[in-house]
Design an enzyme around this catalytic site. Structure first.
Site, short mmCIF file in Angstrom:
data_model
loop_
_atom_site.label_atom_id
_atom_site.label_comp_id
_atom_site.label_asym_id
_atom_site.label_seq_id
_atom_site.Cartn_x
_atom_site.Cartn_y
_atom_site.Cartn_z
N ARG A 104 42.08 163.38 -90.13
CA ARG A 104 42.83 163.66 -88.90
C ARG A 104 44.02 162.74 -88.84
NH1 ARG A 104 42.29 159.08 -86.31
NH2 ARG A 104 40.30 157.98 -86.19
N GLY A 105 44.92 162.97 -87.91
CA GLY A 105 46.02 162.06 -87.69
C GLY A 105 45.55 160.81 -86.97
N GLY A 106 46.45 159.86 -86.82
CA GLY A 106 46.11 158.64 -86.09
C GLY A 106 45.56 157.55 -87.00
N CYS A 131 43.21 151.50 -83.31
CA CYS A 131 44.49 152.22 -83.28
C CYS A 131 45.64 151.40 -83.85
CB CYS A 131 44.83 152.69 -81.87
SG CYS A 131 43.52 153.64 -81.07
N ALA A 148 38.86 161.40 -77.24
CA ALA A 148 37.65 160.66 -76.88
C ALA A 148 37.93 159.82 -75.65
CB ALA A 148 37.20 159.78 -78.04
N HIS A 162 33.84 155.54 -81.86
CA HIS A 162 33.06 156.50 -81.09
C HIS A 162 31.65 155.96 -80.93
CE1 HIS A 162 36.24 159.39 -81.48
NE2 HIS A 162 36.10 159.49 -82.79
N THR A 198 39.66 154.35 -84.79
CA THR A 198 39.12 154.44 -83.44
C THR A 198 37.61 154.33 -83.48
OG1 THR A 198 39.29 155.64 -81.34
CG2 THR A 198 38.80 156.94 -83.29
N GLY A 221 40.21 165.76 -81.95
CA GLY A 221 40.65 165.90 -80.57
C GLY A 221 40.77 164.60 -79.82
#
Length: 230
Positions: free
Chosen positions: A78-80, A178, A162, A85, A83, A160
């Site tokens: 994914r992008g970014g 991030c 979070a 969870h 992170t 998506g």
């Protein structure tokens, strides 16, 4: 006119299991075998590394130390950047075909951010977005409350957003989330000063997502139903 879509609600799911389901649904959506589908769930503790993550900078501890603390580390498509969870964080994975939405990925990302901001407003919290190369997601003043990272392949979205509802904020001290250089993170429970569960937030978030993306969500309550449509 709102388009029909499935709402697939899960509980706390290991990241690998949820990723496999998401990829299966995205492949089915690409083949037009299913309508748009939105997954709502929580993950077992995991740090995910997106395509722009710099592992050596963002994960200061040895891999075995994260494992000892019960936190998986997974590289994802994914992008970014990086992170976290975990339980107490509500994760929303929309699997949407953007072809009928003008193939506008920026507009889609804005809709996700606006969904979170509207959900927070229902809870008495003023969320906002920030400008800057690594400032995606939603913030409360200078505290990040929701992270965003999406993938779009053949105009079908996955991954998506979070939202920290009542998650373990101490985890953010273990890595540079991030790539923000130690920015502060917060949660709905911390900002409101009262107990809030992901169950309290699921309904408002789904409602605002429906409004922002013009979806008419139909519950898909069980895993058996999900596998039946793919």
């Amino acid at each position: 006119m709102a388009s029909g879509a499935y709402l697939y609600e899960l509980g706390v799911v290991p990241y690998g299991e949820a990723l496999a389901i998401m990829q299966e649904l995205a492949a089915a959506r690409n083949q037009q075998a299913i309508p748009d589908t939105v997954m709502l769930l929580e993950h077992e503790p995991v740090i995910t590394l997106g395509s722009r993550a710099v592992r050596s900078e963002e994960l200061p501890l040895p891999a075995e130390e994260y494992a000892r603390r019960g936190i998986d580390v997974v590289e994802v498509g994914r992008g970014g950047r990086s992170t976290y969870h975990g339980p107490g964080q509500l994760v929303c994975y929309p699997i949407l075909d953007l072809t009928s939405r003008g193939r506008d990925l920026r507009r889609y990302v804005r809709a996700l951010e606006e969904t979170v901001i509207a959900t927070l407003a229902d809870l008495g919290i003023e969320g906002r977005t920030l400008d800057g190369p690594h400032a995606s997601g939603v913030w409360v003043d200078d505290r990040k409350i929701a992270s965003l990272g999406v993938r779009c392949a053949r105009w079908v979205t996955s991954h998506g957003v979070a939202l920290n509802v009542d998650s373990d904020l101490g985890v953010y001290e273990l890595f540079d989330a991030c790539g923000l250089g130690g920015a502060r993170f917060t949660s709905v429970a911390r900002e409101t000063g009262r107990p809030v569960t992901t169950a309290d937030v699921r309904g408002p978030l789904a409602e605002h997502l429906s409004e922002k993306l013009d979806l008419e969500l139909e519950p898909l309550p069980t895993a058996e139903d999900a596998h039946a449509v793919v």
